[in-house]
Scaffold this motif. Structure first.
Motif, short mmCIF file in Angstrom:
data_model
loop_
_atom_site.label_atom_id
_atom_site.label_comp_id
_atom_site.label_asym_id
_atom_site.label_seq_id
_atom_site.Cartn_x
_atom_site.Cartn_y
_atom_site.Cartn_z
N THR A 59 -22.15 18.87 -52.85
CA THR A 59 -21.79 20.08 -53.34
C THR A 59 -21.03 21.10 -53.26
N TYR A 60 -19.57 19.61 -53.90
CA TYR A 60 -18.97 20.57 -54.51
C TYR A 60 -18.67 20.04 -56.32
N TYR A 61 -19.60 19.30 -56.58
CA TYR A 61 -20.53 18.66 -58.25
C TYR A 61 -21.04 20.55 -58.55
N GLU A 62 -21.87 20.76 -57.56
CA GLU A 62 -23.07 21.67 -57.65
C GLU A 62 -22.48 23.13 -57.76
N SER A 63 -20.77 23.41 -56.94
CA SER A 63 -20.39 25.18 -56.89
C SER A 63 -19.69 24.51 -58.38
N GLU A 64 -19.43 23.27 -58.96
CA GLU A 64 -18.80 23.31 -60.27
C GLU A 64 -19.48 23.69 -61.54
N VAL A 65 -20.63 23.24 -61.25
CA VAL A 65 -21.90 23.97 -61.95
C VAL A 65 -21.72 25.62 -62.35
N ASP A 66 -22.20 25.83 -61.35
CA ASP A 66 -22.14 26.96 -61.20
C ASP A 66 -21.11 27.80 -62.07
N ASN A 67 -20.12 27.28 -61.57
CA ASN A 67 -18.92 27.94 -62.02
C ASN A 67 -17.85 27.88 -63.42
N ILE A 68 -18.65 27.07 -64.30
CA ILE A 68 -18.82 27.16 -65.61
C ILE A 68 -17.99 28.39 -66.22
N ASN A 69 -16.94 28.64 -66.76
CA ASN A 69 -16.42 29.93 -67.04
C ASN A 69 -17.07 29.31 -68.85
N PHE A 70 -18.36 30.56 -69.38
CA PHE A 70 -18.10 30.57 -70.76
C PHE A 70 -17.49 31.28 -71.76
N ASP A 71 -17.32 32.00 -70.63
CA ASP A 71 -15.75 32.72 -71.65
C ASP A 71 -14.02 32.24 -72.30
N SER A 72 -14.42 30.90 -71.76
CA SER A 72 -12.66 30.31 -72.15
C SER A 72 -13.29 28.78 -72.27
N LEU A 73 -14.35 29.02 -72.89
CA LEU A 73 -15.07 27.35 -73.79
C LEU A 73 -14.38 27.64 -75.24
N THR A 74 -14.39 26.54 -76.11
CA THR A 74 -14.52 26.87 -77.09
C THR A 74 -15.66 26.28 -77.98
N PRO A 75 -15.97 26.06 -78.74
CA PRO A 75 -17.47 25.59 -79.19
C PRO A 75 -17.75 24.41 -79.03
N ILE A 117 -19.10 18.88 -72.10
CA ILE A 117 -19.30 19.82 -71.38
C ILE A 117 -21.26 19.19 -71.50
N ILE A 118 -21.66 20.10 -72.55
CA ILE A 118 -23.30 19.55 -72.35
C ILE A 118 -23.70 18.20 -72.70
N LYS A 119 -23.11 17.29 -73.03
CA LYS A 119 -22.89 16.08 -73.14
C LYS A 119 -23.05 15.25 -72.21
N LYS A 120 -21.98 15.81 -71.17
CA LYS A 120 -22.00 16.11 -69.79
C LYS A 120 -22.79 15.50 -68.87
N LYS A 133 -28.05 24.63 -67.07
CA LYS A 133 -27.22 25.45 -67.20
C LYS A 133 -26.70 24.64 -68.52
N ILE A 134 -27.86 23.50 -68.74
CA ILE A 134 -27.82 23.18 -69.94
C ILE A 134 -28.47 23.90 -71.09
N LYS A 135 -29.39 24.17 -70.46
CA LYS A 135 -30.33 25.23 -71.77
C LYS A 135 -29.03 27.24 -71.48
N GLU A 136 -28.94 26.74 -70.60
CA GLU A 136 -28.60 28.06 -70.34
C GLU A 136 -26.85 28.44 -71.89
N MET A 137 -26.02 27.04 -71.35
CA MET A 137 -25.61 26.91 -72.95
C MET A 137 -25.47 27.11 -74.05
N LYS A 138 -26.43 26.32 -74.15
CA LYS A 138 -27.51 25.98 -76.02
C LYS A 138 -27.38 27.58 -76.61
N LYS A 139 -28.39 28.22 -75.45
CA LYS A 139 -28.44 28.86 -75.59
C LYS A 139 -27.20 30.38 -76.38
N LEU A 140 -26.08 29.75 -76.06
CA LEU A 140 -24.99 30.59 -76.04
C LEU A 140 -23.91 30.02 -78.04
#
Length: 690
Positions: free
Chosen positions: A635-651, A657-660, A683-690
């Motif tokens: 449950t904790y892991y699922e909420s963590e995946v939902d709450n990844i903040n793209f704006d705060s991430l460098t390339p 994160i994608i690799k992990k 979530k991986i697909k969403e991150m790769k689009k960015l």
């Protein structure tokens, strides 16, 4: 450079082992007649034969008996990976001492290279290769080149280009004890064969150096080899456990043949010749684009091909190397590509068999592969992304495929007119297998109104869950299958869905878990039709049965209803507001087969018994590399995946994160926690689009 003699590719050098069928059953019912007729047809030289066998009549067992009697290496082609996996498991059980292999597309995720001129969008090829399936594919080709007791169960991907068997067979490392060689010689050759040096992460397709010995982990084996060198001679060759490095052998192997880690491996001399041809074609196509006023496309083509050539020269490989395969294989423009069938042809000549399982589906699929591939490639060529040689990296046209097999057996409960006509041309009889040795009669069929079909279905499911019976439900769309599965879970009914978006090995695991009792209801679209062997299923429910079309055609309905013909209490419920022509044909045909079986049972005093099938091992048993993911609070892991903040991430952080996430996704899938694995995938697909 060490190469193996080409004699090994014509059958003079492979291991001669007999096919030995292991089974507690003997052919019964009309199986002996079917086996005799099929063997007689092949002995007479017939190219085409049809085995019309009802669900549960033992078509796979019949083919296994034909293989043993005639001692023919065999390629079994299935139209979907799930069914191919099941047939592979059956053949593996029938022939435990022989080389039974599994050959399907090795992508967990595949986005082909494409160009959309309407929006000027170039889509780069993106693929996530499943290493375990890649291993099984490489094992298939290695088996064919070294043994004669080979059965390969494949999906239709076997008609795609995988490179020349002659070049693959020459690209080997041949080692013998007392052979003069150095560590440098061996490692240099391993690099040419696409093996990577890895001192800390010893995995398939890698090697490592430890003082006076080299450890090699072949890409197609579950074990490694340790080569000890002394005074520039091969001192010993031992098979080792890749994890512990220990060997259980007391004596050295006399020799070893190592095949490449990839199917496309251009030799240095071949590459030199190919480069000249590529540059010649590049110049011609570059000039043609310029003459026609397509300067941006011409410059794009020039940059792309020069980059690819530099990469191949430097590291021997480039993403998309298969688009240059015509030059490496020595093929002319328009020549058919080398597929898995060519490995059979080059090795066994005319002494092999092709069995097309569920031919009413597989034959049309083989026929349609070329056109889809060509239309996508045409856009890439026209707009300067690829040389015209990319057209020749393709699947076989049907007429090219059809020329190769010396003998074909089409198996189906509902064979189509094409294969029936081909058999009739040779005056070959249609071999019928309508009797189930267990005496099981085709299921009773009930037609109920489609109004409130879900409510009625839930009532039927609840009755059977209390009796620990399993249920299959077929829908018309993936979305409905997923929504219904989640709705049933809300009603505290254990349910899962199965469709083409579910990964290859995961599909087999879902069927495995249904049989094990992990859940009660399996909902699908088109994967719950042909050949699924699920004796625990008591009810098959067909939603929207009166929606005439591909998924509710007479063939589809007969095949779907056949899933309930595995036990004596099988039942089919069709939800429909009217009786379509397809429904009427399917119901009449099932009734005809019921009567045929009833007459046979009375004549031979047979009391029907439910089929018992042992729950087989999974296609590949995966050992988790780490228990870390098991300890994560879901449950904790699922909420963590939902709450990844793209704006705060460098390339860089995003890539990490994608690799992990990709690693965690695989672990959760192995744990059978498919919902969370799918969520991570999205979530991986969403991150790769960015």
């Amino acid at each position: 450079m060490v190469t193996i003699s080409l004699d090994s590719l014509t059958g003079n050098d492979y291991i001669d082992i007999m096919f030995v069928l292991k089974s507690s059953f003997k052919p019964t019912g009309d199986q002996p007649r079917a086996i005799n007729q099929l063997c007689e047809g092949i002995t007479k030289g017939l190219k085409n034969q049809v085995l019309l066998g009802v669900t549960g009549s033992g078509k796979t067992f019949t083919i296994a008996n034909v293989i043993e009697r005639l001692q023919l290496p065999t390629l079994v082609i299935s139209h979907n990976k799930t069914l191919a996996g099941q047939v592979y498991q059956e053949m593996r059980d029938f022939f435990p001492q022989n080389a039974v292999s599994y050959f399907v597309s090795y992508y967990d995720y595949y986005q082909p290279e494409a160009y959309l001129p309407q929006t000027d969008t170039y889509i780069e090829k993106e693929a996530q290769i499943n290493e375990l399936i890649d291993k099984l594919r490489l094992k298939s080709t290695a088996n064919i080149l070294t043994r004669n007791d080979v059965i390969v169960v494949a999906s239709v991907s076997c008609i795609y280009n995988i490179g020349s068997p002659l070049e693959y067979g020459k690209s080997v490392l041949l080692l013998k004890v007392k052979q003069k060689s150095t560590i440098k010689d061996i490692t240099s050759r391993l690099v040419q064969l696409q093996y990577e040096r890895s001192e800390y992460d010893f995995k398939r397709g890698t090697f490592r150096i430890r003082g006076s010995y080299i450890d090699i982990y072949p890409a197609y084996e579950d074990y490694g080899y340790r080569i000890t060198i002394a005074d520039e001679n091969v001192l010993s060759i031992f098979q080792i456990d890749p994890l512990t490095g220990k060997s259980e052998q007391t004596e050295s192997l006399p020799g070893l043949i190592l095949y490449p880690a990839k199917h496309f491996v251009p030799e240095p001399d071949v590459m030199e010749k190919a480069e000249k041809e590529i540059r010649k074609d590049l110049k011609q196509e570059y000039e043609a684009l310029k003459r026609n006023g397509h300067m941006p496309e011409a410059e794009r083509l020039l940059r792309r091909v020069n980059y690819d050539l530099e990469m191949i020269k430097e590291i021997g490989y480039v993403n998309g190397i298969e688009n240059y395969s015509r030059y490496f294989d020595g093929r002319k423009k328009g020549d058919p590509p080398f597929s898995l069938l060519d490995y059979f042809k080059k090795t066994y000549g005319d002494k092999f068999l092709v069995c097309i399982d569920e031919s009413h589906m597989s034959v049309p699929q083989i026929s349609g592969m070329f056109n889809g591939d060509f239309s996508r490639k045409k856009m890439l060529v026209d707009f300067g992304f690829r040389l015209k040689a990319a057209f020749d990296n393709r699947p076989l046209r049907f007429e090219e495929f059809y020329k190769i097999p010396p003998h074909i057996i089409y198996t189906s409960a509902t064979p189509d007119e094409w294969e029936l006509n081909e058999a009739r041309k040779e005056q070959s009889i249609v071999v019928e297998q309508l009797i189930r040795p267990t005496g099981i009669i085709d299921p009773q069929i009930t037609v109920r109104p489609a109004v409130d079909e879900v409510i009625d279905l839930i009532q039927e499911i609840e009755k059977r869950v209390l009796k620990k019976q399993k249920i299959l439900v077929t829908t018309l769309t993936k979305k409905v299958a997923e929504d219904l599965a989640f709705y049933l879970k809300e009603k505290h009914i254990k349910a899962e869905y199965l469709h083409s978006d579910v990964e290859t090995l995961e599909r087999s695991n879902i069927l495995y878990n249904l049989r094990k009792g992990s859940f009660d209801v399996l909902i699908g679209v088109n994967l719950l039709r042909e050949g699924l062997d699920l004796p625990e299923v008591y009810l098959v429910a067909i939603l929207d049965a009166d929606k005439e079309g591909f998924l509710r055609s007479k063939t589809a309905l007969i095949q779907t209803m056949g899933r309930a013909a595995r036990n004596i209490s099988g039942e089919v419920i069709m939800y429909a507001d009217s009786i379509t022509r397809s429904m009427k044909y399917a119901i009449d045909e099932i009734d005809r087969r019921r009567e045929y079986q009833i007459v046979y049972n009375k004549k031979h005093n047979i009391t029907p018994i439910t089929i018992y099938k042992p729950i087989r091992e999974k296609i590949v048993e995966q050992d988790l590399q780490s228990n870390m993911v098991k300890e994560v609070n879901k449950t904790y892991y699922e909420s963590e995946v939902d709450n990844i903040n793209f704006d705060s991430l460098t390339p860089y952080d995003t890539k990490k994160i994608i690799k992990k996430l990709e690693k965690d996704m695989k672990h959760f899938a192995e744990e059978m926690n498919f919902e969370l694995a799918i969520k991570i995938r999205d979530k991986i697909k969403e991150m790769k689009k960015l």
